[in-house]
Design an enzyme around this catalytic site. Structure first.
Site, PDB file in Angstrom:
ATOM      1  CG  HIS A 193       5.006  -6.342  -1.800  1.00 19.07           C
ATOM      2  ND1 HIS A 193       4.736  -6.516  -2.704  1.00 19.07           N
ATOM      3  CD2 HIS A 193       4.244  -4.706  -1.238  1.00 19.07           C
ATOM      4  CE1 HIS A 193       3.432  -6.080  -3.173  1.00 19.07           C
ATOM      5  NE2 HIS A 193       2.831  -5.312  -2.183  1.00 19.07           N
ATOM      6  CD  GLU A 194       2.880  -3.385   2.384  1.00 20.49           C
ATOM      7  OE1 GLU A 194       2.918  -2.648   2.094  1.00 20.49           O
ATOM      8  OE2 GLU A 194       2.939  -4.978   1.803  1.00 20.49           O
ATOM      9  CB  CYS A 199      -0.227  -6.317  -4.379  1.00 17.55           C
ATOM     10  SG  CYS A 199      -0.474  -4.701  -3.548  1.00 17.55           S
TER      11      CYS A 199
END
Length: 209
Positions: free
Chosen positions: A146-147, A104
């Site tokens: 994830h986002e 990330c």
């Protein structure tokens, strides 16, 4: 616009829904800056809170996994980029299971193995506020989960089962080559029982727009 890192408490906050769709130029400018930062860091996507904007929208840059043997080869990749923003995205179904060593932009030189659903369905809005529905699978589902987690103050390190620190770009490429994307199953309900309740990816009921 500045990328914030994981020590910033805003990354642990729940974002508010986007309602000002009449402010389109504002969002177009933000999206352009978000896109540039992602491309500079070989990132697949990003979320508004990573830039201190506490609104529920994400930007998907590409759904292609960047497979290389060495980090310097990333500059030579011919990736078919597509840039798509999703406002107020909600996951309405999750099926199957897969693993990937995620990284990330906001966390820095860290990589970790995370379980994600193999496929998801989402409801969201486009930049004009129109409602959209989409089903994604495989690597694209990993990136989108994830986002969307970012919008609820969740980072991948909150749920990773194996975290490797001091992992610069070269190390991340090495780890992903040694432990490639693993699809466990494409069917069945995605089970989050072994994830702390604070860090579970949220699942919403389907709406009839």
């Amino acid at each position: 616009m500045k990328l914030i890192d994981s020590i910033d408490k805003r990354l642990k906050e729940v974002c508010t829904e986007v309602e000002d769709f009449d402010n389109k130029d504002y969002y177009l400018n933000i999206i352009e800056e978000m896109k540039d930062e992602c491309l500079n860091q070989y990132a697949y996507a990003c979320a508004a809170p990573q830039f201190g904007i506490m609104k529920r929208f994400i930007l998907m840059i590409t759904a292609e996994e960047m497979k290389v043997n060495k980090a310097e080869e990333l500059d030579e990749l011919d990736i078919n980029y597509s840039i798509t923003p999703y406002f107020n995205p909600k996951i309405i179904s999750m099926e199957g299971k897969q693993y990937f060593y995620e990284a990330c932009m906001s966390v820095g030189d860290v990589i970790g193995k995370v379980a994600r659903p193999y496929s998801i369905e989402i409801e969201a809005q486009d930049i004009d506020g129109n409602y959209i529905y989409k089903k994604v699978e495989g690597f694209e589902a990993i990136v989108m989960c994830h986002e969307i987690d970012h919008l609820d103050g969740i980072e991948f390190t909150d749920k990773a089962i194996d975290i490797i620190y001091d992992a610069d770009l070269e190390k991340r490429v090495e780890v992903r080559n040694k432990f490639p994307h693993e699809i466990v199953t494409k069917d069945g309900e995605f089970n989050q029982d072994d994830i702390d309740h604070k860090f579970k990816t949220l699942l919403y009921s389907k709406k009839n727009f």
